[in-house]
Design an enzyme around this catalytic site. Structure first.
Site, mmCIF file in Angstrom:
data_model
loop_
_atom_site.group_PDB
_atom_site.id
_atom_site.type_symbol
_atom_site.label_atom_id
_atom_site.label_comp_id
_atom_site.label_asym_id
_atom_site.label_seq_id
_atom_site.Cartn_x
_atom_site.Cartn_y
_atom_site.Cartn_z
ATOM 1 N N ARG A 60 -4.490 7.375 -3.370
ATOM 2 C CA ARG A 60 -3.239 6.592 -3.226
ATOM 3 C C ARG A 60 -2.411 6.602 -4.513
ATOM 4 O O ARG A 60 -1.814 5.600 -4.906
ATOM 5 C CB ARG A 60 -3.525 5.134 -2.816
ATOM 6 N N SER A 69 -2.281 -1.110 4.282
ATOM 7 C CA SER A 69 -3.227 -1.714 3.350
ATOM 8 C C SER A 69 -2.500 -2.458 2.234
ATOM 9 O O SER A 69 -1.594 -1.910 1.606
ATOM 10 C CB SER A 69 -4.120 -0.649 2.722
ATOM 11 N N GLU A 100 -1.862 -1.703 -3.222
ATOM 12 C CA GLU A 100 -1.493 -0.372 -2.719
ATOM 13 C C GLU A 100 -0.028 -0.380 -2.282
ATOM 14 O O GLU A 100 0.708 0.577 -2.519
ATOM 15 C CB GLU A 100 -2.390 0.005 -1.534
HETATM 16 C C1 LIG Z 1 -0.185 0.074 10.600
HETATM 17 C C2 LIG Z 1 -0.227 0.876 9.314
HETATM 18 C C3 LIG Z 1 -1.313 1.699 9.077
HETATM 19 C C4 LIG Z 1 -1.374 2.437 7.883
HETATM 20 N N1 LIG Z 1 -2.446 3.240 7.670
HETATM 21 C C5 LIG Z 1 -2.518 3.976 6.542
HETATM 22 C C6 LIG Z 1 -3.637 4.851 6.302
HETATM 23 O O1 LIG Z 1 -4.550 4.991 7.096
HETATM 24 N N2 LIG Z 1 -3.651 5.558 5.144
HETATM 25 C C7 LIG Z 1 -2.659 5.461 4.230
HETATM 26 O O2 LIG Z 1 -2.731 6.140 3.199
HETATM 27 N N3 LIG Z 1 -1.595 4.649 4.430
HETATM 28 C C8 LIG Z 1 -1.497 3.917 5.565
HETATM 29 N N4 LIG Z 1 -0.426 3.074 5.772
HETATM 30 C C9 LIG Z 1 0.600 2.959 4.704
HETATM 31 C C10 LIG Z 1 1.769 3.918 4.822
HETATM 32 O O3 LIG Z 1 1.952 4.341 6.163
HETATM 33 C C11 LIG Z 1 1.590 5.149 3.922
HETATM 34 O O4 LIG Z 1 1.480 4.793 2.563
HETATM 35 C C12 LIG Z 1 2.772 6.109 4.081
HETATM 36 O O5 LIG Z 1 2.473 7.332 3.463
HETATM 37 C C13 LIG Z 1 4.077 5.568 3.492
HETATM 38 O O6 LIG Z 1 5.105 6.429 3.898
HETATM 39 P P1 LIG Z 1 6.586 5.907 4.097
HETATM 40 O O7 LIG Z 1 7.435 7.073 4.417
HETATM 41 O O8 LIG Z 1 6.630 4.795 5.076
HETATM 42 O O9 LIG Z 1 6.900 5.398 2.643
HETATM 43 P P2 LIG Z 1 7.539 3.994 2.217
HETATM 44 O O10 LIG Z 1 6.638 2.899 2.655
HETATM 45 O O11 LIG Z 1 8.948 3.939 2.653
HETATM 46 O O12 LIG Z 1 7.463 4.131 0.641
HETATM 47 C C14 LIG Z 1 6.211 4.112 -0.014
HETATM 48 C C15 LIG Z 1 6.424 4.662 -1.434
HETATM 49 O O13 LIG Z 1 6.772 6.045 -1.342
HETATM 50 C C16 LIG Z 1 8.038 6.267 -1.959
HETATM 51 N N5 LIG Z 1 8.710 7.296 -1.171
HETATM 52 C C17 LIG Z 1 8.981 7.310 0.139
HETATM 53 N N6 LIG Z 1 9.587 8.456 0.482
HETATM 54 C C18 LIG Z 1 9.705 9.175 -0.641
HETATM 55 C C19 LIG Z 1 10.257 10.451 -0.949
HETATM 56 N N7 LIG Z 1 10.808 11.245 0.004
HETATM 57 N N8 LIG Z 1 10.223 10.878 -2.232
HETATM 58 C C20 LIG Z 1 9.669 10.121 -3.207
HETATM 59 N N9 LIG Z 1 9.128 8.899 -2.987
HETATM 60 C C21 LIG Z 1 9.147 8.441 -1.712
HETATM 61 C C22 LIG Z 1 8.732 4.921 -1.935
HETATM 62 O O14 LIG Z 1 9.728 4.844 -2.936
HETATM 63 C C23 LIG Z 1 7.558 3.995 -2.179
HETATM 64 O O15 LIG Z 1 7.231 3.983 -3.556
HETATM 65 C C24 LIG Z 1 -0.332 2.341 6.941
HETATM 66 C C25 LIG Z 1 0.774 1.511 7.203
HETATM 67 C C26 LIG Z 1 0.821 0.783 8.384
HETATM 68 C C27 LIG Z 1 2.025 -0.089 8.636
#
Ligand SMILES: Cc1cc2nc3c(=O)[nH]c(=O)nc-3n(C[C@H](O)[C@H](O)[C@H](O)COP(=O)(O)OP(=O)(O)OC[C@H]3O[C@@H](n4cnc5c(N)ncnc54)[C@H](O)[C@@H]3O)c2cc1C
Length: 300
Positions: free
Chosen positions: A168, A217, A288
């Site tokens: 992470r 998480s 996280e």
């Molecule tokens: C129900 C649920 C289950 C989940 N299960 C998991 C799991 O099993 N494993 C896991 O690892 N995570 C899990 N997550 C967390 C989340 O889905 C992941 O961390 C995911 O990768 C975040 O992606 P996002 O596009 O939504 O990023 P965001 O939540 O929008 O952003 C997260 C971070 O990434 C940065 N970011 C986003 N896009 C970019 C980009 N294009 N360039 C640079 N930085 C960027 C943001 O600035 C921020 O710092 C879960 C979340 C939920 C709600």
């Protein structure tokens, strides 16, 4: 107010961000734009650099807490060609703003497997790289060939090693944007891909509050055999509520928006859980979920 950089591409002012997050809390972005190409993205980044404005990115907001008073930054949400996915040979080519679900759909249709783990991660490819997201024994770093990383001055192609991906964590600089990524996959029957993804989702639904508003998480799992959820649960905090934020009765490493939660409620609940785990087990939990705006947890 909107600023037209050129043609139809605009930077908007005071755009509500809560709807761009899965928990549904937080205030507005001072500036907000949806670049649809690398050129538009770089122009937005240069505008921010000239004005000395900080840059943040939102993907699907699935691991994000936004300050209730908003964010004094240019917040970017990748769109257009930066949010599409396609298959080239055995490579899945995703825009940084492409949802993992779309990437998986394209891979499955092309008879490619290896990305099924991402079906359980409701984010984008760019968010997956930034977080090195992972599930069921696989992480982005295991399948990533490289990522296109853009800032105001450069467009670079970086390997997982250069991105310094670990649990992470990535070494991406603040304000650097993952505009695209290439994922290396292997031939597989579409039906087999579908079955694996469905099985992982079913496992997920059996243990996590997938039908509630959460941000995934809350804390990273600390070293040792007990995960963050288990430690919080053993402190008796399942179902504990502050304001509209609730420690999930289903899985203690999730916070649910039980109604009109604010980000301040979530932070207060996180602080309480962290303090209790520290006092009871001597373990310091690291969050996280990513913070947008001047958010922090109180010292222990
Ligand atoms: C129900 C649920 C289950 C989940 N299960 C998991 C799991 O099993 N494993 C896991 O690892 N995570 C899990 N997550 C967390 C989340 O889905 C992941 O961390 C995911 O990768 C975040 O992606 P996002 O596009 O939504 O990023 P965001 O939540 O929008 O952003 C997260 C971070 O990434 C940065 N970011 C986003 N896009 C970019 C980009 N294009 N360039 C640079 N930085 C960027 C943001 O600035 C921020 O710092 C879960 C979340 C939920 C709600």
């Amino acid at each position: 107010m909107s600023i037209a950089l050129w043609g139809c591409f605009v930077i908007d002012e005071n755009v509500a961000l809560a709807r761009f997050t899965t928990i549904g809390t937080g205030g507005p972005a001072r500036w907000f734009a949806r670049p649809e190409s690398i050129d538009e993205l770089q122009d937005a980044l240069r505008w921010a650099a000239e004005k000395n404005v900080a840059v943040e990115v939102v993907g699907l907001g699935s691991n994000l807490l936004v300050h209730d008073a908003g964010v004094d930054a240019l917040v970017l949400k990748l769109a257009g060609e930066l949010a599409t996915a396609a298959v080239e040979g055995e490579t899945l080519v995703m825009g940084g703003g492409a949802p993992n679900a779309v990437g998986l759909h394209r891979a499955r249709a092309a008879g490619l497997g290896g990305f099924e783990f991402a079906s359980a991660i409701p984010g984008t490819g760019g968010g997956g790289v930034r977080m090195n997201a992972g599930a069921y024994g696989r992480e982005f770093k295991d399948v990533l060939i490289d990522a296109t990383v853009v800032d105001a001055d450069s467009v670079r192609t970086l390997t997982p090693e250069e991105l310094d991906l670990s649990y992470r964590h990535s070494g991406l600089a603040q304000g650097a944007v993952v505009a695209g990524l290439r994922v290396g996959l292997e031939p597989s029957e579409p039906q087999a891909v579908k079955l694996i993804a469905a099985e992982l989702l079913a496992r997920r639904k059996a243990t996590q509050p997938t039908n509630k508003r959460t941000f995934g998480s809350v804390f990273k799992n600390p070293p040792g055999d007990r995960g963050a959820g288990r430690l919080i649960e053993e402190c008796g905090l399942k179902g504990h509520q502050i304001g509209g934020a609730l420690i999930s009765p289903r899985h203690a490493n999730f916070i649910e928006n039980a109604g009109e939660a604010t980000t301040a409620d979530c932070i207060a609940l996180m602080a309480e859980a962290r303090r209790r785990v520290h006092d009871q087990f001597g373990v310091t939990l690291e969050h996280e979920v990513q913070f947008l705006g001047p958010l922090e947890l109180p010292p222990l």
